[in-house]
Design a protein around this motif. Structure first.
Motif, PDB file in Angstrom:
ATOM      1  N   GLU A  43      73.769  51.927  92.836  1.00  0.00           N
ATOM      2  CA  GLU A  43      73.758  50.903  91.490  1.00  0.00           C
ATOM      3  C   GLU A  43      73.414  49.550  91.877  1.00  0.00           C
ATOM      4  O   GLU A  43      73.784  49.126  92.858  1.00  0.00           O
ATOM      5  CB  GLU A  43      75.330  51.175  90.992  1.00  0.00           C
ATOM      6  N   ALA A  44      72.676  49.076  90.920  1.00  0.00           N
ATOM      7  CA  ALA A  44      72.148  47.760  91.179  1.00  0.00           C
ATOM      8  C   ALA A  44      73.087  46.707  90.662  1.00  0.00           C
ATOM      9  O   ALA A  44      73.043  45.462  91.045  1.00  0.00           O
ATOM     10  CB  ALA A  44      70.795  47.500  90.126  1.00  0.00           C
ATOM     11  N   GLY A  45      74.046  46.825  90.181  1.00  0.00           N
ATOM     12  CA  GLY A  45      75.278  46.095  89.762  1.00  0.00           C
ATOM     13  C   GLY A  45      75.385  46.154  88.666  1.00  0.00           C
ATOM     14  O   GLY A  45      75.364  47.367  87.785  1.00  0.00           O
ATOM     15  N   PRO A  46      76.066  45.380  87.641  1.00  0.00           N
ATOM     16  CA  PRO A  46      76.501  45.513  86.395  1.00  0.00           C
ATOM     17  C   PRO A  46      75.446  45.815  85.347  1.00  0.00           C
ATOM     18  O   PRO A  46      74.235  45.374  85.430  1.00  0.00           O
ATOM     19  CB  PRO A  46      77.264  44.002  86.142  1.00  0.00           C
ATOM     20  N   TYR A  68      73.085  41.269  80.664  1.00  0.00           N
ATOM     21  CA  TYR A  68      72.614  41.530  82.235  1.00  0.00           C
ATOM     22  C   TYR A  68      71.211  41.354  82.531  1.00  0.00           C
ATOM     23  O   TYR A  68      70.471  41.645  81.510  1.00  0.00           O
ATOM     24  CB  TYR A  68      72.935  42.922  82.639  1.00  0.00           C
TER      25      TYR A  68
END
Length: 122
Positions: A43-46, A68
């Motif tokens: 996962e790249a982040g939020p 985001y």
């Protein structure tokens, strides 16, 4: 009395042999705990736009704001109460970074439920 002692001794011996035989059975791969498999894509982040849904009569309006940096493709899904009323799924709409999008849907009669689905995309 002597017969019941033999029966008790025999029962105890059989139970002990069965227990020891069970413990001696080698474990198979089915007994092993499941292996941890890393995610195919980290996962790249939020991620995910924040959405508000408003139902007014038979109409549904949703506003989704994406705070985001990655684009979120959102779709509105409307479920109608009546069996003959057709449920709808909107086409996905790209909500880019810092962008708010509006989605609309409706039923002929009452709305039973509405929700938003999210998908990473460009």
């Amino acid at each position: 009395m002597r017969l019941s002692r033999r029966t008790a001794s025999l029962s105890l011996a059989v139970a002990l042999v069965v227990t020891l035989a069970y413990e001696a059975v080698p474990r198979t791969h089915d007994d092993a705990p499941p292996a941890r498999v890393p995610h195919a894509r980290p996962e790249a982040g939020p991620f995910g736009a924040a959405c508000r849904i408003r139902v007014t009569g038979s109409e549904v309006t949703a506003y989704c704001h994406n705070p985001y940096p990655e684009t979120d493709r959102v779709s509105l899904h409307v479920e109608c109460v009546r069996w003959w009323d057709i449920d709808t799924d909107s086409a996905s709409v790209a909500a880019g970074p810092a962008q708010t999008v509006r989605l609309k849907g409706r039923c002929w009669k009452e709305v039973g439920g509405a929700w938003i689905s999210h998908r990473r995309g460009s």
